[in-house]
Motif scaffolding. Structure first.
Motif: not given
Lengths: 303, 259
Positions: A185-211
């Motif tokens: 599930v992609s989103s630009h708002l963490l709050s939208e997926v925070q309640a359901v996601a088991d894991q998060v992948v954060i990217i910015d400017k096309g690069r991986l920031i956090f996994e």
């Protein structure tokens, strides 16, 4: 656990714009993964490459073990909603699904099922042009479920949904995840997926920031103690005393922000007392997940 | 490919119905002008060499199909519009994303779409041909137009070549739509080329009608003309069709879908 999606050094250039820049990430089978990033971070481009809609400039990726160069080999197991749902406006929601079901070899009974799942059964005969954005979003999710996919990729699925709709979709995603499906599930708002996601992948400017999982993300949170002397003239003296004691403190207006001292508020209080400074305020401040997300993606948040 | 065909068949029904009605309407209009207006189109009762045909057309073996073959350019415009709408609208509305998620094999998807629209165009031409034939049978006796030479075989032949020509016109629309991803631009460009540009080229190049698409497709629909034999029309038409298909598939297979 098997890898559902494996992305290796994936890059996509649009002219001089690097939409995705050497992205490497693995997504395990089963569960819900949030793909997060601000607008323009490269989420949709990444998703489109996974779906075979866009060719990467370089790098590779596999979905269910098959290269994205051959989407025909794995797409029968993948359902997707890509950005704003697109449908034929003059056709009814049901007829729109019929066109996709025909393309996919699905029966009309399956159309009934998915319309019920997204609670759109009563408006199935209405033209899509008469649908609200939330209803189109539901129809898009229904379309993505037509083939009962093993991997479900939803790009900003909460857009346009009212709060009740968001809760319903979250419940649906959890149910699907419990069935063993992999949901991205992609989103630009963490709050939208925070309640359901088991894991998060954060990217910015096309690069991986956090996994990682949300608990790991919370470990990235900054912790600090905020103290404020009663007399503002004492703030420089207090800052000096803190530095001498080995703390890192920054002055922000009438406050001092002491990084990483969350377990030592009593020590700070005593230090101030020893320097004949009375504190008007002393509090521990932890970054919440949203703040961490915004800091990682270099966005400001109004606190 | 059958799935792609069925999907496009379902979604294109309403638009295609309008297109078929337009073809029938145009043929009725041309038929009335040919048969009822025959007296005014030239001397000799059947009309001779008027802008929409003449006595030779009406009394020839395929005279019953004269309205259909005369209307080929107008039917061609409808066909261009249908093909252009089928191809371009999916890019304009973003529905191409859904289609490619459901059918990631692009060649299969495009082939199914083209076949579905082709089937609608053929239905349109056949229905228009039947109407043209009925109109001819009803009107010809009252206008003293000889029907002695009329044969079913010749009429079916003209019906077939007209249908093929209509598909070729449509292919032009589809290629333009694939290149521009805009129904409005591709239809306008197609019609402008058909009605204006190729005629303008004819002013500077005497044999333009012998080589350029619109002239060739029209000649094919008429079973050949004085300047373009049927054989030449077939060879050139097939060449244009292959070229158009290569361009369209090459573009679609490689294009990033960012719409």
């Amino acid at each position: 656990m098997n890898v559902a999606i494996q992305i290796q050094d994936l890059t996509k250039d649009f002219g001089t714009l690097k939409a995705v820049d050497g992205l490497t990430v693995d997504i395990q089978q089963g569960g819900i993964v949030g793909l997060l990033g601000p607008n323009g971070a490269g989420k949709s481009t990444t998703i489109r490459m996974l779906l075979g809609l866009i060719r990467p400039t370089s790098g590779t990726a596999t979905v269910l073990g098959e290269s994205i160069e051959h989407p025909g080999k794995y797409m029968e197991h993948v359902g997707a909603l890509i950005e704003t749902p697109a449908f034929y406006p003059k056709l009814s929601g049901e007829t729109n699904l019929r066109t996709l079901a025909a393309l996919d070899g699905q029966s009309n009974a399956r159309i009934d099922e998915v319309l019920e799942i997204v609670k759109l059964g009563s408006r199935r005969g209405d033209r899509v042009s008469e649908y609200s954005l939330g209803m189109k979003q539901r129809l898009g999710i229904a379309a993505s479920l037509l083939r009962d996919p093993d991997i479900l990729i939803l790009d900003e699925p909460m857009n346009g949904l009212d709060p009740a709709g968001i809760v319903e979709i979250r419940t649906l995603l959890r149910d699907l995840a419990q069935q063993g499906k992999t949901i991205l599930v992609s989103s630009h708002l963490l709050s939208e997926v925070q309640a359901v996601a088991d894991q998060v992948v954060i990217i910015d400017k096309g690069r991986l920031i956090f996994e990682g999982d949300l608990a790991s993300l919370l470990e990235e949170a900054a912790h600090e103690v905020v103290i404020a002397p009663e007399d503002l003239d004492d703030i420089a003296t207090l800052a000096g005393a803190l530095e001498q004691a080995g703390y890192s403190a920054t002055i922000d207006g009438g406050e001092l922000h002491v990084a990483g001292a969350v377990d030592a508020p009593a020590k700070l209080n005593r230090l101030a007392f020893d320097n004949n400074i009375v504190l008007a305020e002393l509090r521990v401040r932890d970054e919440d997940l949203e703040a961490v997300f915004l800091r990682l993606t270099n966005r400001e948040m109004g606190l | 490919m059958i799935r792609s065909f069925t999907s496009e068949w379902i979604r294109f029904q309403k638009t295609a119905r309008t297109g078929i009605l337009a073809m029938v309407g145009l043929v009725v209009m041309i038929g009335l002008m040919l048969f009822i207006g025959a007296d005014s189109m030239g001397p000799g009762g059947g009309g001779h060499g008027g802008p929409l045909g003449g006595a030779a057309d009406l009394t020839a073996a395929d005279g019953a199909m004269a309205a259909l073959s005369t209307a080929i350019n107008l039917i061609g415009i409808v066909s261009i519009a249908l093909f252009a709408l089928s191809v371009a609208r999916d890019f304009e509305w973003g529905t191409i994303r859904n289609l490619l998620v459901s059918q990631p094999r692009r060649a299969t998807l495009l082939s199914g779409k083209l076949l579905a629209v082709s089937s609608y165009v053929i239905i349109g031409v056949v229905v228009a041909g039947v109407v043209a034939g009925l109109l001819a049978v009803v009107l010809a006796p009252g206008q003293d137009i000889s029907t002695e030479s009329w044969t079913v075989a010749a009429s079916l032949g003209t019906l077939g070549t007209t249908a093929i020509a209509a598909l070729l016109f449509g292919l032009v629309g589809a290629v333009l739509a694939m290149l521009t991803r805009s129904a409005a631009i591709s239809i306008t460009a197609g019609i402008a080329y058909l009605l204006v540009i190729e005629n303008l080229l004819g002013l500077f190049w005497d044999s333009a009608g012998e080589w350029l698409p619109a002239g060739i497709f029209s000649a094919l629909a008429g079973g050949g003309t004085d300047v373009v034999s049927l054989e030449k029309a077939i060879v050139l038409s097939v060449s244009y069709a292959i070229l158009g298909l290569i361009v369209m598939y090459a573009v679609f297979m490689r294009r990033d879908v960012t719409d």
